[in-house]
Design an enzyme around this catalytic site. Structure first.
Site, mmCIF file in Angstrom:
data_model
loop_
_atom_site.group_PDB
_atom_site.id
_atom_site.type_symbol
_atom_site.label_atom_id
_atom_site.label_comp_id
_atom_site.label_asym_id
_atom_site.label_seq_id
_atom_site.Cartn_x
_atom_site.Cartn_y
_atom_site.Cartn_z
ATOM 1 N N ASN A 212 0.840 -1.191 0.000
ATOM 2 C CA ASN A 212 0.000 0.000 0.000
ATOM 3 C C ASN A 212 0.883 1.250 0.000
ATOM 4 O O ASN A 212 2.116 1.144 0.015
ATOM 5 C CB ASN A 212 -0.963 -0.008 1.196
ATOM 6 C CG ASN A 212 -0.245 -0.095 2.523
ATOM 7 O OD1 ASN A 212 0.466 0.823 2.926
ATOM 8 N ND2 ASN A 212 -0.413 -1.216 3.217
ATOM 9 N N ASP A 288 -4.835 -6.333 4.783
ATOM 10 C CA ASP A 288 -5.965 -7.166 5.208
ATOM 11 C C ASP A 288 -5.941 -8.538 4.536
ATOM 12 O O ASP A 288 -6.516 -9.500 5.056
ATOM 13 C CB ASP A 288 -7.288 -6.472 4.868
ATOM 14 C CG ASP A 288 -7.468 -5.186 5.653
ATOM 15 O OD1 ASP A 288 -7.097 -5.164 6.842
ATOM 16 O OD2 ASP A 288 -7.975 -4.210 5.079
ATOM 17 N N LYS A 297 9.274 -17.901 -9.310
ATOM 18 C CA LYS A 297 8.728 -16.746 -10.010
ATOM 19 C C LYS A 297 7.598 -17.187 -10.935
ATOM 20 O O LYS A 297 7.755 -18.135 -11.718
ATOM 21 C CB LYS A 297 9.825 -16.058 -10.822
ATOM 22 C CG LYS A 297 9.319 -14.844 -11.583
ATOM 23 C CD LYS A 297 10.430 -14.229 -12.439
ATOM 24 C CE LYS A 297 9.874 -13.089 -13.287
ATOM 25 N NZ LYS A 297 10.910 -12.517 -14.184
ATOM 26 N N PHE A 330 -6.061 3.258 14.335
ATOM 27 C CA PHE A 330 -6.025 4.277 13.279
ATOM 28 C C PHE A 330 -6.925 3.831 12.146
ATOM 29 O O PHE A 330 -6.895 2.670 11.748
ATOM 30 C CB PHE A 330 -4.581 4.458 12.784
ATOM 31 C CG PHE A 330 -4.269 5.855 12.346
ATOM 32 C CD1 PHE A 330 -4.561 6.268 11.055
ATOM 33 C CD2 PHE A 330 -3.688 6.754 13.211
ATOM 34 C CE1 PHE A 330 -4.278 7.568 10.642
ATOM 35 C CE2 PHE A 330 -3.405 8.045 12.818
ATOM 36 C CZ PHE A 330 -3.705 8.454 11.523
ATOM 37 N N LYS A 348 -13.586 -3.089 18.364
ATOM 38 C CA LYS A 348 -12.295 -3.603 18.820
ATOM 39 C C LYS A 348 -11.966 -3.170 20.243
ATOM 40 O O LYS A 348 -10.859 -3.405 20.721
ATOM 41 C CB LYS A 348 -11.195 -3.162 17.851
ATOM 42 C CG LYS A 348 -11.394 -3.720 16.443
ATOM 43 C CD LYS A 348 -10.229 -3.433 15.541
ATOM 44 C CE LYS A 348 -10.468 -4.030 14.150
ATOM 45 N NZ LYS A 348 -9.324 -3.816 13.243
#
Length: 424
Positions: A212, A288, A297, A330, A348
């Site tokens: 990300n 996630d 490969k 966050f 949570k």
């Protein structure tokens, strides 16, 4: 707050070392950090660099004499004004004077009369630095409460090589932040904070991966804010640039950095270090999903490639919530920021959730600025921090968290366990 040093009065005592010219760069650096910088220049130091240089850099008069024709008594006035006194560079001579209570010039008189915290930055020939007398004097100053920054090793102006070089400005800056924070009393003073940073990388095969765009800038901004509030910081860093890691490590040398790569590594590191922290700050962008790894490969073919992704473990949900720790999550979202952040806070069983948006003109990812929302357990509305520099918002958010922790019952730094904790 634009800077961690905003409005702080820092007095730099410059003594007669060849490294005196580096004090000019230090004064300029601290001025750019919004500190009010005052300079005391010894007679010997003025042989290396002029008072005009420091006056131009700081915008303040430079003190060179014990007395002048006015009623102003420099060493008393500057001692009362200073939030911190920094001797940089410090010669063996001024170290000896300070250690033995001699006050025969402006620098030594200021050191004796000031009750502000003091930092000594030795810079001298290796033989002088390692001389048992100098080492004994430094030990005496440390025993008196002075902070000592050890010099660097390297080639000296005299041509020899060894310990005695003026340290990097970042290291001095980090020590200043830590010393000033130690004089504050907050809910975070002395607490151990574990911060996750950057974005995890999930390998597809030996040469490819998915990841990300998280840069880790926000995490490092919060790490600095925690330190400024008196906390001890450890960082678990995923995909963060080596330069960012090196800059932080050289500035805050007492902070621990643990490097990880993937979500599983992050989970293992958090579980290992969680027991030793008072506050966990989950700022990293943890993947996630992860692909099924191929040890070879994957070769290009004519057809499209379909990757099968499996769910990674939710680190926060895997932590035992029946603890006396503060846990901060966050939420980086593209839409419905408040809804998702509040859901995360409740689902949570977190103490706080900090949320921001990662798309549009005010996208937080990869940039230097962000707008933040702070959600707190038991409060219906978030605290809003408008679009600003990440360092500024980070400090403001941590300051608010500290205030909220202080407001808790009996002023104790603890969280209530929630038996209704739900796992994803």
């Amino acid at each position: 707050m634009e800077s961690l040093l905003h409005g702080k009065h820092i007095t730099i005592c410059v003594t007669g070392s060849i490294a005196a010219y580096k004090a000019a760069s230090l004064a300029s650096f601290l001025k750019k950090k919004k500190a009010e910088v005052h300079v005391i220049l010894t007679k010997s130091a003025s042989r290396f660099v002029s008072a005009v240089t420091f006056k131009s850099l700081t915008g303040n008069p430079v003190i060179t004499k014990m007395f002048d024709a006015s009623s102003f008594i420099p060493h008393i006035s500057i001692a009362q004004l200073s939030d911190l006194v920094l001797v940089a560079p410090a010669t063996a001579n001024v170290i000896a004077k300070a250690a033995n209570g001699i006050a025969d010039d402006m620098v030594s008189a200021t050191l004796l009369s000031s009750t502000a915290p003091k930092i000594i930055v030795p810079a001298m020939n290796t033989a002088m630095y390692e001389n048992p007398i100098t080492q004994q004097n430094l030990k005496k100053l440390a025993d008196f409460g002075f902070e000592i920054i050890e010099p660097d090793c390297g080639e000296m102006a005299c041509g020899s090589s060894g310990k005695g070089r003026f340290p990097e400005i970042n290291q001095i800056y980090g020590k200043i932040i830590q010393v000033l924070s130690s004089k504050r009393t907050t809910a975070l003073s002395g607490k151990k904070v574990l911060i996750t940073a950057g974005g995890t990388i999930e390998d597809i095969d030996p040469v490819r991966f998915i990841g990300n765009r998280s840069s880790g800038r926000t995490a490092f901004a919060f790490a600095k804010a925690f330190i400024a509030m008196g906390a001890q910081v450890s960082i678990i860093a995923a995909n963060v640039s080596e330069r960012a890691l090196d800059d932080f490590a050289s500035t805050f040398t007492d902070s621990q950095i643990i490097k990880v790569r993937c979500a599983a590594d992050m989970e293992n590191a958090v579980n290992e270090h969680f027991k030793n922290c008072d506050l966990l700050f989950m700022c990293a962008a943890v993947a996630d999903y992860k692909p099924n790894y191929s040890t070879h490969k994957i070769k290009k073919a004519d057809d499209n490639l379909v990757l099968e992704l499996s769910r990674t473990n939710d680190i926060l949900c895997g932590i035992n919530n029946f603890t006396n720790k503060i846990i901060v999550g966050f939420a980086a979202e593209t839409d419905n920021v408040e809804e998702y952040a509040r859901r995360k806070l409740e689902k949570k069983n977190l103490d706080f959730v900090i949320a921001n948006k990662v798309c549009g003109e005010e996208s937080a990812i990869g940039g230097e600025k962000s707008s933040l929302l702070l959600f707190s357990k038991g409060r219906s509305e978030p605290f809003v921090f408008p679009y600003a520099a990440k360092t500024e918002n980070a400090f403001n958010v941590i300051e608010k968290i500290s205030e909220l922790l202080t407001e808790r019952a009996n002023g104790q730094f603890r969280r209530k366990a929630d038996a209704a904790h739900i796992h994803e």
